[in-house]
Design a protein around this motif. Structure first.
Motif, PDB file in Angstrom:
ATOM      1  N   THR A   2    -111.037 -29.258 135.826  1.00  9.07           N
ATOM      2  CA  THR A   2    -110.976 -27.831 136.061  1.00  9.07           C
ATOM      3  C   THR A   2    -109.902 -27.201 135.181  1.00  9.07           C
ATOM      4  O   THR A   2    -108.934 -27.849 134.792  1.00  9.07           O
ATOM      5  CB  THR A   2    -110.653 -27.537 137.530  1.00  9.07           C
ATOM      6  N   GLN A   3    -110.076 -25.929 134.884  1.00 11.62           N
ATOM      7  CA  GLN A   3    -109.118 -25.191 134.081  1.00 11.62           C
ATOM      8  C   GLN A   3    -108.181 -24.404 134.988  1.00 11.62           C
ATOM      9  O   GLN A   3    -108.596 -23.881 136.031  1.00 11.62           O
ATOM     10  CB  GLN A   3    -109.842 -24.244 133.127  1.00 11.62           C
ATOM     11  N   ALA A   4    -106.922 -24.282 134.584  1.00 12.70           N
ATOM     12  CA  ALA A   4    -105.955 -23.514 135.354  1.00 12.70           C
ATOM     13  C   ALA A   4    -106.259 -22.032 135.266  1.00 12.70           C
ATOM     14  O   ALA A   4    -106.717 -21.534 134.234  1.00 12.70           O
ATOM     15  CB  ALA A   4    -104.545 -23.778 134.837  1.00 12.70           C
ATOM     16  N   VAL A   5    -105.999 -21.329 136.354  1.00 11.99           N
ATOM     17  CA  VAL A   5    -106.124 -19.880 136.393  1.00 11.99           C
ATOM     18  C   VAL A   5    -104.730 -19.317 136.630  1.00 11.99           C
ATOM     19  O   VAL A   5    -104.057 -19.683 137.594  1.00 11.99           O
ATOM     20  CB  VAL A   5    -107.081 -19.423 137.508  1.00 11.99           C
ATOM     21  N   MET A   6    -104.253 -18.441 135.743  1.00 14.45           N
ATOM     22  CA  MET A   6    -102.929 -17.837 135.897  1.00 14.45           C
ATOM     23  C   MET A   6    -103.008 -16.721 136.924  1.00 14.45           C
ATOM     24  O   MET A   6    -103.840 -15.818 136.816  1.00 14.45           O
ATOM     25  CB  MET A   6    -102.450 -17.288 134.550  1.00 14.45           C
ATOM     26  N   GLN A   7    -102.158 -16.804 137.940  1.00 15.24           N
ATOM     27  CA  GLN A   7    -102.148 -15.811 138.996  1.00 15.24           C
ATOM     28  C   GLN A   7    -100.712 -15.403 139.283  1.00 15.24           C
ATOM     29  O   GLN A   7     -99.764 -16.038 138.813  1.00 15.24           O
ATOM     30  CB  GLN A   7    -102.831 -16.353 140.256  1.00 15.24           C
ATOM     31  N   PHE A   8    -100.568 -14.352 140.087  1.00 19.31           N
ATOM     32  CA  PHE A   8     -99.244 -13.857 140.453  1.00 19.31           C
ATOM     33  C   PHE A   8     -99.213 -13.549 141.942  1.00 19.31           C
ATOM     34  O   PHE A   8    -100.214 -13.142 142.522  1.00 19.31           O
ATOM     35  CB  PHE A   8     -98.895 -12.588 139.664  1.00 19.31           C
ATOM     36  N   TYR A  18     -97.926 -18.283 138.610  1.00 19.49           N
ATOM     37  CA  TYR A  18     -98.260 -19.674 138.906  1.00 19.49           C
ATOM     38  C   TYR A  18     -99.654 -19.997 138.391  1.00 19.49           C
ATOM     39  O   TYR A  18    -100.514 -19.113 138.259  1.00 19.49           O
ATOM     40  CB  TYR A  18     -98.171 -19.962 140.411  1.00 19.49           C
ATOM     41  N   GLU A  19     -99.855 -21.248 138.070  1.00 18.99           N
ATOM     42  CA  GLU A  19    -101.157 -21.726 137.624  1.00 18.99           C
ATOM     43  C   GLU A  19    -101.873 -22.345 138.816  1.00 18.99           C
ATOM     44  O   GLU A  19    -101.297 -23.166 139.535  1.00 18.99           O
ATOM     45  CB  GLU A  19    -100.981 -22.734 136.493  1.00 18.99           C
ATOM     46  N   HIS A  20    -103.102 -21.914 139.017  1.00 19.70           N
ATOM     47  CA  HIS A  20    -103.895 -22.377 140.146  1.00 19.70           C
ATOM     48  C   HIS A  20    -105.048 -23.236 139.654  1.00 19.70           C
ATOM     49  O   HIS A  20    -105.768 -22.855 138.738  1.00 19.70           O
ATOM     50  CB  HIS A  20    -104.437 -21.187 140.944  1.00 19.70           C
ATOM     51  N   ILE A  30     -98.280 -28.565 145.751  1.00 22.30           N
ATOM     52  CA  ILE A  30     -97.442 -27.708 144.916  1.00 22.30           C
ATOM     53  C   ILE A  30     -96.605 -28.594 143.999  1.00 22.30           C
ATOM     54  O   ILE A  30     -95.898 -29.502 144.465  1.00 22.30           O
ATOM     55  CB  ILE A  30     -96.537 -26.792 145.760  1.00 22.30           C
ATOM     56  N   LEU A  31     -96.691 -28.324 142.693  1.00 20.50           N
ATOM     57  CA  LEU A  31     -96.019 -29.121 141.669  1.00 20.50           C
ATOM     58  C   LEU A  31     -94.926 -28.279 141.025  1.00 20.50           C
ATOM     59  O   LEU A  31     -95.198 -27.200 140.485  1.00 20.50           O
ATOM     60  CB  LEU A  31     -97.041 -29.571 140.615  1.00 20.50           C
ATOM     61  N   LEU A  32     -93.697 -28.767 141.038  1.00 18.47           N
ATOM     62  CA  LEU A  32     -92.528 -27.966 140.664  1.00 18.47           C
ATOM     63  C   LEU A  32     -91.780 -28.590 139.493  1.00 18.47           C
ATOM     64  O   LEU A  32     -91.364 -29.747 139.543  1.00 18.47           O
ATOM     65  CB  LEU A  32     -91.589 -27.841 141.862  1.00 18.47           C
ATOM     66  N   HIS A  33     -91.591 -27.792 138.441  1.00 18.20           N
ATOM     67  CA  HIS A  33     -90.892 -28.276 137.246  1.00 18.20           C
ATOM     68  C   HIS A  33     -89.383 -28.139 137.387  1.00 18.20           C
ATOM     69  O   HIS A  33     -88.867 -27.571 138.349  1.00 18.20           O
ATOM     70  CB  HIS A  33     -91.397 -27.528 136.007  1.00 18.20           C
ATOM     71  N   GLY A  53    -110.722 -31.992 144.683  1.00 17.99           N
ATOM     72  CA  GLY A  53    -110.855 -30.994 145.738  1.00 17.99           C
ATOM     73  C   GLY A  53    -109.575 -30.437 146.290  1.00 17.99           C
ATOM     74  O   GLY A  53    -109.594 -29.653 147.251  1.00 17.99           O
ATOM     75  N   TYR A  54    -108.441 -30.786 145.692  1.00 17.06           N
ATOM     76  CA  TYR A  54    -107.173 -30.260 146.173  1.00 17.06           C
ATOM     77  C   TYR A  54    -106.890 -28.871 145.581  1.00 17.06           C
ATOM     78  O   TYR A  54    -107.308 -28.566 144.460  1.00 17.06           O
ATOM     79  CB  TYR A  54    -106.029 -31.218 145.830  1.00 17.06           C
ATOM     80  N   ARG A  55    -106.205 -28.066 146.350  1.00 17.47           N
ATOM     81  CA  ARG A  55    -105.733 -26.760 145.881  1.00 17.47           C
ATOM     82  C   ARG A  55    -104.359 -26.970 145.264  1.00 17.47           C
ATOM     83  O   ARG A  55    -103.385 -27.244 145.968  1.00 17.47           O
ATOM     84  CB  ARG A  55    -105.647 -25.768 147.044  1.00 17.47           C
ATOM     85  N   VAL A  56    -104.260 -26.835 143.952  1.00 20.19           N
ATOM     86  CA  VAL A  56    -103.041 -27.194 143.236  1.00 20.19           C
ATOM     87  C   VAL A  56    -102.357 -25.931 142.707  1.00 20.19           C
ATOM     88  O   VAL A  56    -102.962 -25.144 141.971  1.00 20.19           O
ATOM     89  CB  VAL A  56    -103.341 -28.160 142.078  1.00 20.19           C
ATOM     90  N   ILE A  57    -101.103 -25.757 143.071  1.00 22.29           N
ATOM     91  CA  ILE A  57    -100.288 -24.608 142.673  1.00 22.29           C
ATOM     92  C   ILE A  57     -99.140 -25.115 141.810  1.00 22.29           C
ATOM     93  O   ILE A  57     -98.382 -25.992 142.227  1.00 22.29           O
ATOM     94  CB  ILE A  57     -99.722 -23.872 143.903  1.00 22.29           C
ATOM     95  N   VAL A  58     -99.011 -24.557 140.599  1.00 20.88           N
ATOM     96  CA  VAL A  58     -97.936 -24.969 139.685  1.00 20.88           C
ATOM     97  C   VAL A  58     -97.163 -23.717 139.263  1.00 20.88           C
ATOM     98  O   VAL A  58     -97.539 -23.028 138.313  1.00 20.88           O
ATOM     99  CB  VAL A  58     -98.489 -25.704 138.450  1.00 20.88           C
ATOM    100  N   PRO A  59     -96.092 -23.382 139.969  1.00 20.79           N
ATOM    101  CA  PRO A  59     -95.369 -22.135 139.680  1.00 20.79           C
ATOM    102  C   PRO A  59     -94.348 -22.278 138.554  1.00 20.79           C
ATOM    103  O   PRO A  59     -93.834 -23.361 138.276  1.00 20.79           O
ATOM    104  CB  PRO A  59     -94.660 -21.847 140.999  1.00 20.79           C
TER     105      PRO A  59
END
Length: 299
Positions: A2-8, A18-20, A30-33, A53-59
């Protein structure tokens, strides 16, 4: 993949970019740098999680990339409680009651704090280099000379010269840290340019400088976060299921032979030392990081 979707999303202090990845109704991860890194650290981890199938949030953390403060009057704090509060407010804004967290460096600190103080919000924790809560009251105690030498950049940031140096040379300085902290990783030159634009955030320097001054009691914190900082002074234990990933070749904090953090974890806990891996754990060892996450998610 899947491709990341940039959201706010807007929280009390920030508008967080964050990238969803993955379905909205998936189990949240949730993945944190950390510093000085970006969501690019998870490029080989987020897509396969989403594909399962996971909902992945990368802020983007405060001071990085498109994340912005909502008010010019807000203290550009980089203190540990601010990072944790940002994570909590992100979860609230996205209606995430509980998530599996993965983080290293600054992101690992935020994840560890939320796991320690709000365990009901955390299903599982993958932490880079163990227990990341700062023991600020005891920060005045010197470390061994080799460790002090590796922390040269922190002391540099305590000075006006260091502020100006980071301002003028932010990309060159951060690239040097990448090289020093991941000395055996062959992809530094290839991967650094992908994260470097995130350091052009207008608040990057101020947030970074405050972070490294506050942890040594050289700068006051945000009064609104004093309650959390007081709770962190007690060095609370982490009770959620945890896997600690440690880089054997970490140039800023090499993994000691003995696990010095084990007593901070009171629940299911495992430490995995990764040979040939430096400080940038998820980017250098995406396979091992993904496995740790799945080991927790599929328990």
């Amino acid at each position: 993949m899947t491709q990341a979707v940039m959201q706010f999303c807007k929280t009390e202090s920030l508008t967080i970019g964050y990238e969803h990845h993955g379905p909205e109704n998936g189990t949240p991860v949730i993945l944190l740098h950390g510093f000085p890194y970006s969501p690019r650290a998870y490029d080989e981890i987020a897509p396969p999680l989403a594909a399962k199938g996971y909902r992945v949030i990368v802020p983007y953390l405060r001071g990085y990339g498109p994340t912005r403060f909502n008010s010019p009057d807000t203290l550009r704090s980089g203190q540990q409680a601010a990072l944790a509060q940002d994570l909590l407010e992100l979860m609230d804004a996205l209606s995430i009651e509980q998530a599996t967290l993965c983080g290293y460096d600054w992101g690992g600190r935020a994840a560890c704090i939320v796991a320690a103080l709000y365990p009901e919000r955390v299903r599982g924790l993958v932490t880079g280099d163990g227990y990341n809560l700062q023991d600020i009251p005891n920060s005045i105690q010197p470390l061994d000379p080799q460790s002090e030498h590796r922390y040269w950049y922190q002391y540099y940031f305590h000075t006006p010269r260091g502020v100006e140096g980071l301002t003028q040379n932010r990309r060159a300085l951060c690239e040097l840290l990448w090289q020093l902290w991941s000395p055996t990783w062959a992809r530094n030159a290839e991967r650094f340019p992908l994260s470097a634009p995130a350091f052009d955030n207008p608040d990057f320097v101020e947030v970074v400088i405050h972070s490294y001054r506050h942890r040594f009691m050289y700068a006051p914190g945000d009064p609104a976060l004093e309650g959390m900082e007081q709770a962190l002074e007690k060095q609370p234990a982490i009770s959620v299921p945890t896997i600690s990933l440690c880089g054997a070749d970490d140039g800023v904090g090499p993994a000691p032979e003995d696990d010095e953090d084990a007593h901070h974890f009171t629940g299911i806990y495992e430490r995995r030392v990764l040979a040939g891996v430096g400080h940038n754990i998820p980017e250098e060892a995406p396979g091992e990081t993904l496995k740790a996450l799945l080991d927790l998610l599929q328990r």
